[in-house]
Write a protein that holds these residues in place. Sequence first.
Motif, PDB file in Angstrom:
ATOM      1  N   THR A 228       0.836  -1.205   0.000  1.00  0.00           N
ATOM      2  CA  THR A 228       0.000   0.000   0.000  1.00  0.00           C
ATOM      3  C   THR A 228       0.867   1.250   0.000  1.00  0.00           C
ATOM      4  N   LEU A 229       1.869   1.277   0.875  1.00  0.00           N
ATOM      5  CA  LEU A 229       2.763   2.427   0.964  1.00  0.00           C
ATOM      6  C   LEU A 229       3.577   2.595  -0.313  1.00  0.00           C
ATOM      7  N   LEU A 230       4.077   1.491  -0.846  1.00  0.00           N
ATOM      8  CA  LEU A 230       4.894   1.550  -2.059  1.00  0.00           C
ATOM      9  C   LEU A 230       4.085   2.067  -3.236  1.00  0.00           C
ATOM     10  N   ASN A 231       2.854   1.592  -3.365  1.00  0.00           N
ATOM     11  CA  ASN A 231       1.972   2.040  -4.441  1.00  0.00           C
ATOM     12  C   ASN A 231       1.708   3.536  -4.331  1.00  0.00           C
ATOM     13  N   ALA A 232       1.467   4.008  -3.096  1.00  0.00           N
ATOM     14  CA  ALA A 232       1.205   5.431  -2.876  1.00  0.00           C
ATOM     15  C   ALA A 232       2.429   6.276  -3.207  1.00  0.00           C
ATOM     16  N   VAL A 233       3.601   5.810  -2.806  1.00  0.00           N
ATOM     17  CA  VAL A 233       4.843   6.555  -3.071  1.00  0.00           C
ATOM     18  C   VAL A 233       5.109   6.642  -4.561  1.00  0.00           C
ATOM     19  N   VAL A 234       4.999   5.537  -5.257  1.00  0.00           N
ATOM     20  CA  VAL A 234       5.276   5.505  -6.697  1.00  0.00           C
ATOM     21  C   VAL A 234       4.345   6.440  -7.452  1.00  0.00           C
ATOM     22  N   MET A 235       3.059   6.393  -7.129  1.00  0.00           N
ATOM     23  CA  MET A 235       2.087   7.249  -7.825  1.00  0.00           C
ATOM     24  C   MET A 235       2.272   8.717  -7.466  1.00  0.00           C
ATOM     25  N   GLY A 236       2.535   8.994  -6.187  1.00  0.00           N
ATOM     26  CA  GLY A 236       2.729  10.374  -5.761  1.00  0.00           C
ATOM     27  C   GLY A 236       3.953  11.008  -6.400  1.00  0.00           C
ATOM     28  N   VAL A 237       5.077  10.314  -6.362  1.00  0.00           N
ATOM     29  CA  VAL A 237       6.320  10.835  -6.941  1.00  0.00           C
ATOM     30  C   VAL A 237       6.220  10.891  -8.459  1.00  0.00           C
ATOM     31  N   GLY A 238       5.597   9.871  -9.058  1.00  0.00           N
ATOM     32  CA  GLY A 238       5.443   9.846 -10.514  1.00  0.00           C
ATOM     33  C   GLY A 238       4.636  11.032 -11.011  1.00  0.00           C
ATOM     34  N   LEU A 239       3.519  11.312 -10.336  1.00  0.00           N
ATOM     35  CA  LEU A 239       2.685  12.447 -10.741  1.00  0.00           C
ATOM     36  C   LEU A 239       3.422  13.766 -10.534  1.00  0.00           C
ATOM     37  N   MET A 240       4.177  13.868  -9.459  1.00  0.00           N
ATOM     38  CA  MET A 240       4.931  15.091  -9.197  1.00  0.00           C
ATOM     39  C   MET A 240       5.942  15.366 -10.305  1.00  0.00           C
ATOM     40  N   LEU A 241       6.657  14.351 -10.745  1.00  0.00           N
ATOM     41  CA  LEU A 241       7.653  14.522 -11.804  1.00  0.00           C
ATOM     42  C   LEU A 241       6.993  14.968 -13.109  1.00  0.00           C
ATOM     43  N   ILE A 242       5.856  14.345 -13.433  1.00  0.00           N
ATOM     44  CA  ILE A 242       5.127  14.728 -14.648  1.00  0.00           C
ATOM     45  C   ILE A 242       4.648  16.171 -14.538  1.00  0.00           C
ATOM     46  N   SER A 243       4.110  16.528 -13.379  1.00  0.00           N
ATOM     47  CA  SER A 243       3.574  17.872 -13.161  1.00  0.00           C
ATOM     48  C   SER A 243       4.666  18.934 -13.238  1.00  0.00           C
ATOM     49  N   LEU A 244       5.828  18.635 -12.667  1.00  0.00           N
ATOM     50  CA  LEU A 244       6.946  19.585 -12.734  1.00  0.00           C
ATOM     51  C   LEU A 244       7.350  19.857 -14.172  1.00  0.00           C
ATOM     52  N   PHE A 245       7.380  18.796 -14.982  1.00  0.00           N
ATOM     53  CA  PHE A 245       7.756  18.938 -16.391  1.00  0.00           C
ATOM     54  C   PHE A 245       6.714  19.774 -17.143  1.00  0.00           C
ATOM     55  N   VAL A 246       5.435  19.429 -16.969  1.00  0.00           N
ATOM     56  CA  VAL A 246       4.356  20.154 -17.666  1.00  0.00           C
ATOM     57  C   VAL A 246       4.301  21.603 -17.206  1.00  0.00           C
ATOM     58  N   PHE A 247       4.395  21.822 -15.906  1.00  0.00           N
ATOM     59  CA  PHE A 247       4.322  23.179 -15.357  1.00  0.00           C
ATOM     60  C   PHE A 247       5.464  24.038 -15.902  1.00  0.00           C
ATOM     61  N   HIS A 248       6.662  23.466 -15.941  1.00  0.00           N
ATOM     62  CA  HIS A 248       7.815  24.208 -16.449  1.00  0.00           C
ATOM     63  C   HIS A 248       7.604  24.641 -17.895  1.00  0.00           C
ATOM     64  N   LYS A 249       7.073  23.748 -18.710  1.00  0.00           N
ATOM     65  CA  LYS A 249       6.845  24.058 -20.126  1.00  0.00           C
ATOM     66  C   LYS A 249       5.771  25.130 -20.295  1.00  0.00           C
ATOM     67  N   LEU A 250       4.663  24.976 -19.569  1.00  0.00           N
ATOM     68  CA  LEU A 250       3.542  25.893 -19.738  1.00  0.00           C
ATOM     69  C   LEU A 250       3.767  27.244 -19.070  1.00  0.00           C
ATOM     70  N   SER A 251       4.563  27.276 -18.003  1.00  0.00           N
ATOM     71  CA  SER A 251       4.739  28.517 -17.238  1.00  0.00           C
ATOM     72  C   SER A 251       5.485  29.596 -18.027  1.00  0.00           C
ATOM     73  N   LYS A 252       6.177  29.206 -19.081  1.00  0.00           N
ATOM     74  CA  LYS A 252       6.954  30.177 -19.862  1.00  0.00           C
ATOM     75  C   LYS A 252       6.072  31.253 -20.505  1.00  0.00           C
ATOM     76  N   ARG A 253       4.798  30.915 -20.747  1.00  0.00           N
ATOM     77  CA  ARG A 253       3.902  31.873 -21.415  1.00  0.00           C
ATOM     78  C   ARG A 253       2.722  32.278 -20.531  1.00  0.00           C
TER      79      ARG A 253
END
Length: 258
Positions: A228-253
């Motif tokens: 349960t903990l491992l699943n939560a960690v993987v999904m939480g960190v995975g979404l954060m990495l994706i969000s950081l990438f998308v946010f960085h790209k979109l924030s430029k404009r």
Amino acid sequence: MKLMNELYLYREMIFSLVRRDLKGRYKGSVLGFLWTFLNPLLQLGVYTLVFSVIMRNGIKDYYLFLFVALIPWIFFSTCVSGGATCIMTQKEMVKKIYFPRQVLPLAFVTSQFVNMLLSFVVVIPILIISGKGIDLLAVTFLPLIMIIEYTLALGMAMLVSAITVYLRDTEYILGIITMAWQFLSPVIYSIDQVPEEIRPIFLLNPMTSILTAYRDILYYKQVPQVSTLLNAVVMGVGLMLISLFVFHKLSKRFAEEL
């Protein structure tokens, strides 16, 4: 690493935005800060009436079963729905001065996290007074699952806030999505009540593991399963990495779009 250094340099700005949000949330309200506790208690009362009195589900101490998952869900859903506009509401600041744009969703989610912590000030005494009690070993895992949920909520807030700048309808679409998401998450029911043939689909929902862990710790008084903990960690960190990438790209404009 560069982003972390920048956020650290702007830490006073983050703290200032968090304080302003917490102070201004219930400004002018008669009950003021008491709404931090009253809102989850009122929701608890409605759900308990429906699922414990009218539509009996047979779960022992259902109000406790519900309460320990409802508080984390309110935090997460608020971060998703309210986080969508955290950049839009500060558009004048975004257009006029430079600062890491990640500051805005970070400050918003942090203020909501403080609210959740204050709500748990009510949860723990209720568990003790009810006779349910708490398990000290299990409770030591509570900060860990809170951090995991915070990471997931921040990732979602960053993602939806960036998208909303370009697609204003996102704010309204998220109202429907969060409502459906709640019923697809084990907030008012146990994951064990989900038919086995479709349970793997429910486990793809990151909030399933997080809410299960909260319930294990506070209701069942047991250490959450490693899976349960491992699943939560993987999904939480995975979404954060994706969000950081998308946010960085979109924030430029952002400035031009606002």
